[in-house]
Design an enzyme around this catalytic site. Structure first.
Site, PDB file in Angstrom:
ATOM      1  N   ARG A 152       0.849  -1.182   0.000  1.00 36.97           N
ATOM      2  CA  ARG A 152       0.000   0.000   0.000  1.00 36.97           C
ATOM      3  C   ARG A 152       0.890   1.240   0.000  1.00 36.97           C
ATOM      4  O   ARG A 152       1.953   1.264   0.615  1.00 36.97           O
ATOM      5  CB  ARG A 152      -0.909   0.036   1.237  1.00 36.97           C
ATOM      6  CG  ARG A 152      -2.135  -0.846   1.164  1.00 36.97           C
ATOM      7  CD  ARG A 152      -3.134  -0.328   0.132  1.00 36.97           C
ATOM      8  NE  ARG A 152      -4.395  -1.048   0.179  1.00 36.97           N
ATOM      9  CZ  ARG A 152      -4.660  -2.150  -0.492  1.00 36.97           C
ATOM     10  NH1 ARG A 152      -3.706  -2.701  -1.246  1.00 36.97           N
ATOM     11  NH2 ARG A 152      -5.838  -2.717  -0.410  1.00 36.97           N
ATOM     12  N   GLU A 175      -4.155   7.840  -5.236  1.00 31.47           N
ATOM     13  CA  GLU A 175      -4.460   7.084  -6.463  1.00 31.47           C
ATOM     14  C   GLU A 175      -5.780   7.581  -7.046  1.00 31.47           C
ATOM     15  O   GLU A 175      -6.736   7.787  -6.301  1.00 31.47           O
ATOM     16  CB  GLU A 175      -4.550   5.584  -6.158  1.00 31.47           C
ATOM     17  CG  GLU A 175      -3.222   4.998  -5.694  1.00 31.47           C
ATOM     18  CD  GLU A 175      -3.290   3.493  -5.454  1.00 31.47           C
ATOM     19  OE1 GLU A 175      -4.335   2.878  -5.762  1.00 31.47           O
ATOM     20  OE2 GLU A 175      -2.306   2.930  -4.961  1.00 31.47           O
ATOM     21  N   HIS A 232      -1.664   0.161  -9.715  1.00 27.58           N
ATOM     22  CA  HIS A 232      -2.272  -0.682  -8.678  1.00 27.58           C
ATOM     23  C   HIS A 232      -2.957  -1.910  -9.308  1.00 27.58           C
ATOM     24  O   HIS A 232      -4.152  -2.166  -9.119  1.00 27.58           O
ATOM     25  CB  HIS A 232      -3.290   0.116  -7.864  1.00 27.58           C
ATOM     26  CG  HIS A 232      -3.569  -0.503  -6.520  1.00 27.58           C
ATOM     27  ND1 HIS A 232      -3.960   0.222  -5.421  1.00 27.58           N
ATOM     28  CD2 HIS A 232      -3.532  -1.802  -6.099  1.00 27.58           C
ATOM     29  CE1 HIS A 232      -4.146  -0.586  -4.381  1.00 27.58           C
ATOM     30  NE2 HIS A 232      -3.891  -1.824  -4.789  1.00 27.58           N
TER      31      HIS A 232
END
Length: 319
Positions: A234, A263, A282
């Protein structure tokens, strides 16, 4: 009729896999499919069930205060940050996640990242765009040492794959335990002393209050100048300013980053233009068969929810 809100920013054909299968198996529920935060805000007040990724719920436009009917949130990933840290999330809302399906895709993403970094593959692509025939001796993974920080199901899948490539595998966990595929196992607190021996540092630890900005200037300074950093965990676990400083100063050789503090990564973010960085959006845990592997858990939990059998739902997240 219970209403399910599927809130996903995925290709429509992928989202349709979830809608179609759940509609077929559970005709007694109504299903709304939404891909944007603006439209989701209008649908949340009618939702009894929410199917989404925690990352999606970090959008400031999505506030669960309006979700008065919400009873269950099924996270499509393992991480539930963005959901359980919503200030307006009521304590009676059940939270479940998806576990046990990320070992293969994240392991392949880690190996891809290490291969791309040590072989300088971004430069291969840039040279192709320039029609430039430029050669150099790539580094091997064989004989290198990888440190895997965070020992869970994903690390257990990654370690033997690294061993198969001839690597020495060093683990850093919250406890010291023997795990197949690892040559050494250390506590996380011992990382600084071991970091100078690592050629690769792969971050897999879950995000939480105890891991927020856990990796920063001290950790990068302890690494070899020839070492590479890979983040598939993360973004909030890493001090991005310290990472950029380490990359720009040559304190580490490069990085592959799949997750970020913000993000999507803003277009003006300096990481986009950092030459020794590989950026991916991601997608480390994502794959072509993700829905196929996630749906059995979702279907089991849906059946439990509809008959009021909350205790037998899989992957209940305790708060």
């Amino acid at each position: 009729m219970p209403r399910l809100l599927i809130l996903l920013t995925l290709p429509p054909d992928v989202t349709e896999q979830y809608r179609a299968r759940l509609a077929q198996k559970f005709p007694e529920i109504g299903i709304d499919v939404i891909a944007t935060a603006d439209k989701a805000a209008a649908a949340l007040p009618e939702a009894d069930i929410l199917l989404t990724f925690g990352q999606m719920m970090k959008n400031p436009k999505l506030d669960l205060a309006s979700a008065a009917k919400l009873k269950w949130v099924q996270a499509l990933g393992t991480g539930v940050d963005g959901i359980i840290d919503q200030p307006s999330l009521r304590p009676d809302v059940t939270i479940t996640n998806i576990r046990g399906i990320h070992g293969e895709p994240v392991s392949e993403a880690a190996i891809l990242s290490m291969l791309a970094l040590c072989r300088g593959f971004p430069n291969v692509v840039r040279n192709q765009d320039r029609q430039s025939w430029t050669r150099w001796p790539p580094q091997l993974l064989d004989g290198k040492t990888v440190g895997i920080f965070g020992i869970g199901l994903i690390a257990e899948a990654l370690a033997p794959r690294c061993k198969a490539l001839g690597m020495t595998v060093v683990g850093f966990g919250s406890t010291r335990r023997a795990v197949a595929g690892f040559d050494q196992m250390h506590l996380r607190s011992e990382f600084l002393g071991i970091a100078p021996t690592l050629d690769f540092f792969v971050l897999l630890v879950p995000y939480g209050p105890d891991t927020h900005r856990l990796i920063g200037a001290r950790e990068f300074a302890a690494m070899k100048k020839s070492a590479f950093f890979v983040n598939l965990a993360r973004g909030g676990i890493v001090d991005e300013e310290a990472l950029m400083a380490a990359l720009e100063s040559g304190e580490i050789a490069g990085a592959a980053i799949d997750v970020f503090q913000t993000e999507p990564l803003p277009p003006e973010h300096p990481l986009w233009k950092t030459q020794n960085v590989i950026i991916s959006p991601h997608m480390g845990g994502f794959c072509d068969v993700y829905a196929e592997r996630a749906l059995p858990t979702i279907e089991h939990n849906m059946a439990c929810f509809l008959r009021g059998d909350i205790d037998n739902m899989e992957n209940l997240v305790r708060r």
